[in-house]
Design an enzyme around this catalytic site. Sequence first.
Site, PDB file in Angstrom:
ATOM      1  N   ASP A 119     -22.353  41.022  -7.689  1.00 40.74           N
ATOM      2  CA  ASP A 119     -21.712  39.709  -7.605  1.00 40.74           C
ATOM      3  C   ASP A 119     -21.279  39.227  -8.999  1.00 40.74           C
ATOM      4  OD1 ASP A 119     -20.769  37.439  -6.402  1.00 40.74           O
ATOM      5  OD2 ASP A 119     -22.737  36.520  -6.104  1.00 40.74           O
ATOM      6  N   HIS A 131     -12.837  42.676 -10.649  1.00 43.77           N
ATOM      7  CA  HIS A 131     -13.275  43.799  -9.807  1.00 43.77           C
ATOM      8  C   HIS A 131     -13.080  45.126 -10.555  1.00 43.77           C
ATOM      9  CE1 HIS A 131     -14.042  41.071  -6.620  1.00 43.77           C
ATOM     10  NE2 HIS A 131     -12.770  40.787  -6.373  1.00 43.77           N
ATOM     11  N   LEU A 143     -28.122  62.451  -6.872  1.00 38.78           N
ATOM     12  CA  LEU A 143     -28.159  61.048  -6.438  1.00 38.78           C
ATOM     13  C   LEU A 143     -27.338  60.832  -5.164  1.00 38.78           C
ATOM     14  CD1 LEU A 143     -28.883  58.031  -7.266  1.00 38.78           C
ATOM     15  CD2 LEU A 143     -26.582  57.962  -8.248  1.00 38.78           C
TER      16      LEU A 143
HETATM   17  C1  FPP Z   1     -18.472  40.171  -5.529  1.00 38.18           C
HETATM   18  O1  FPP Z   1     -18.040  39.408  -6.625  1.00 38.18           O
HETATM   19  C2  FPP Z   1     -17.893  41.495  -5.609  1.00 38.18           C
HETATM   20  C3  FPP Z   1     -17.155  42.078  -4.640  1.00 38.18           C
HETATM   21  C4  FPP Z   1     -16.846  41.424  -3.353  1.00 38.18           C
HETATM   22  C5  FPP Z   1     -16.564  43.415  -4.837  1.00 38.18           C
HETATM   23  C6  FPP Z   1     -17.388  44.377  -5.636  1.00 38.18           C
HETATM   24  C7  FPP Z   1     -16.527  45.525  -5.979  1.00 38.18           C
HETATM   25  C8  FPP Z   1     -16.563  46.221  -7.141  1.00 38.18           C
HETATM   26  C9  FPP Z   1     -17.559  46.039  -8.201  1.00 38.18           C
HETATM   27  C10 FPP Z   1     -15.574  47.308  -7.325  1.00 38.18           C
HETATM   28  C11 FPP Z   1     -16.073  48.395  -6.475  1.00 38.18           C
HETATM   29  C12 FPP Z   1     -15.307  49.579  -6.564  1.00 38.18           C
HETATM   30  C13 FPP Z   1     -15.693  50.692  -5.928  1.00 38.18           C
HETATM   31  C14 FPP Z   1     -14.951  51.886  -6.125  1.00 38.18           C
HETATM   32  C15 FPP Z   1     -16.853  50.744  -5.037  1.00 38.18           C
HETATM   33  P1  FPP Z   1     -17.190  38.089  -6.348  1.00 38.18           P
HETATM   34  O2  FPP Z   1     -15.773  38.466  -6.305  1.00 38.18           O
HETATM   35  O3  FPP Z   1     -17.710  37.400  -5.147  1.00 38.18           O
HETATM   36  O4  FPP Z   1     -17.506  37.258  -7.639  1.00 38.18           O
HETATM   37  P2  FPP Z   1     -17.596  35.664  -7.733  1.00 38.18           P
HETATM   38  O5  FPP Z   1     -18.744  35.248  -6.867  1.00 38.18           O
HETATM   39  O6  FPP Z   1     -17.851  35.435  -9.185  1.00 38.18           O
HETATM   40  O7  FPP Z   1     -16.272  35.128  -7.271  1.00 38.18           O
END
Ligand code: FPP
Length: 243
Positions: free
Chosen positions: A23, A40, A134
């Site tokens: 997050d 992201h 893993l």
């Molecule tokens: C939550 O942060 C994150 C997500 C919904 C997406 C997580 C994805 C990645 C880290 C990239 C993954 C890539 C692969 C290849 C698996 P948020 O957007 O809710 O953050 P916020 O709460 O600060 O708005």
Amino acid sequence: MTDLFEKYGLNPNVPQHVAIIMDGNGRWAKQRGLPRASGHRAGMETLRALIETSSQLGIKALTLYAFSTENWKRPITEVSALFDLVVEYFVKEIDELHENGVKINVIGDIEPLPQRSRNALVAAMQKTHENGGLMLNLAINYGARSELCMAVKKIAECVTAGEIAVSDIDESTIESNLYTAGLPELDLIIRTAGEQRLSNFLLYQAAYAELVFVNTYFPDFGEAEYAATIAEFQKRSRRYGGL
Ligand code: FPP
């Protein structure tokens, strides 16, 4: 190779299965005046260190919450950017993951994803399915409640077909019908970026998992802080309801 156990004062009792709620990508981007998709992307860059650290510590399974069944509520531009990142991630990383023996698996329903992303995921799973290192599980279009509904339906079908009796249903029946069947017991859930909730992630599996919440936004969650969460896990006394 640096000995991470020595570097971070860890003992050999590492969690077998770690799950991360990644997050804070959006807030990380906002802080920098960047679009959310850049957050992201930065989060995706963080994965390399976490996967490498997990492998070096001998953690058997790492499950990452990449896209929840509720994330469809986000603007289509952000949803598309996330699915494009999945493709980009595997184009860039699949060879190295494979060389390092990582076995990729997806938990969740990938049917509604764009074809390109589905293809990338299926190809990654096929290429690495014999690997013994893993176990990297990407939770994509995953929700624990829908996972439990799916399991109930599958079990009900077995009962209707006369394959099992209602009285035969026990915890192992449920476990073997979850996406996580065959994975080690979940030991540790980490959530970055300060919120302290599970957000429909691995609700059944979390029964005896230790929970660690950190304030750091996911793109900044690197090796040292990951090791600190493992150290925190090692301080916990796990009694599983006993004394
Ligand atoms: C939550 O942060 C994150 C997500 C919904 C997406 C997580 C994805 C990645 C880290 C990239 C993954 C890539 C692969 C290849 C698996 P948020 O957007 O809710 O953050 P916020 O709460 O600060 O708005």
